[in-house]
Design a protein around this motif. Sequence first.
Motif, PDB file in Angstrom:
ATOM      1  N   ASP A 162      -1.402  90.678  42.408  1.00 38.83           N
ATOM      2  CA  ASP A 162      -2.015  89.398  42.039  1.00 38.83           C
ATOM      3  C   ASP A 162      -1.615  89.064  40.615  1.00 38.83           C
ATOM      4  N   LYS A 168      -6.689  81.257  36.983  1.00 39.17           N
ATOM      5  CA  LYS A 168      -6.801  81.310  38.438  1.00 39.17           C
ATOM      6  C   LYS A 168      -5.940  82.444  38.965  1.00 39.17           C
ATOM      7  N   ARG A 169      -6.492  83.190  39.925  1.00 40.23           N
ATOM      8  CA  ARG A 169      -5.772  84.322  40.505  1.00 40.23           C
ATOM      9  C   ARG A 169      -4.894  83.854  41.657  1.00 40.23           C
ATOM     10  N   LYS A 170      -3.629  84.256  41.624  1.00 39.83           N
ATOM     11  CA  LYS A 170      -2.693  83.927  42.696  1.00 39.83           C
ATOM     12  C   LYS A 170      -2.276  85.212  43.389  1.00 39.83           C
ATOM     13  N   HIS A 171      -2.468  85.266  44.702  1.00 39.06           N
ATOM     14  CA  HIS A 171      -2.106  86.445  45.490  1.00 39.06           C
ATOM     15  C   HIS A 171      -0.603  86.442  45.743  1.00 39.06           C
ATOM     16  N   LEU A 172       0.058  87.553  45.452  1.00 37.20           N
ATOM     17  CA  LEU A 172       1.509  87.637  45.596  1.00 37.20           C
ATOM     18  C   LEU A 172       1.955  88.382  46.846  1.00 37.20           C
ATOM     19  N   ALA A 188       7.148  87.376  39.311  1.00 33.65           N
ATOM     20  CA  ALA A 188       6.257  86.217  39.194  1.00 33.65           C
ATOM     21  C   ALA A 188       5.923  85.949  37.734  1.00 33.65           C
ATOM     22  N   MET A 192       6.297  82.492  35.839  1.00 37.21           N
ATOM     23  CA  MET A 192       5.063  81.772  35.542  1.00 37.21           C
ATOM     24  C   MET A 192       4.615  81.919  34.092  1.00 37.21           C
TER      25      MET A 192
END
Length: 200
Positions: A162, A168-172, A188, A192
Amino acid sequence: MAEDKNDAIIRLARARMDEAPVETLRELLTLDADTGRLFWKERGAEWFRDTEGRNAAHACANWNARYAHSEAMTTIGAQGYRVGSIFNKKYAAHRIVFALVHGHWPEAEIDHVDGDRLNNRPGNLRNATRSQNQCNVGTMRSNTSGAKGVSWDRDREMWRADIMLHYKRKHLGMFKTVKDAADAYRNASAKMHQEFGRVA
């Protein structure tokens, strides 16, 4: 001259931290750019006031004997930064260093490029938003995987990656190995977080 200095002292005492004029900081402090350390300059009597039992000249002599040319901002604060006071106002040393070098206070936060909060060399300090500053935080102590952004998913029995962006948490994805999950986070982060990305 004395009135000008006294007015400056009053303004400093009443001001918010970043409202202290950079010109005033330059009169009070010197920066060793090689180390990022700050030192008190010798002060003239115009920086002091006559008080009952002690005149400005006496107060000036005492201050210079005790502090002139000694290191300033040496206390390590609760957040791990060097801090100190100027006329009873608390300052963070890294923000003063930035102001002295650039001639203005930082726009928002200051990020330590190498992650070392005590390394205030000018080249290690850069303007950053709160979000960018958070991107440059190292692996948390509570992390058990040894890789930033990677955790073990007990239900799926796989490694989960993640990343945080703008709080905000983004699931990878889910991965069979820590290395694969760590690689996903690294890739990522490069896209990012860009230059603020930190993977260890």
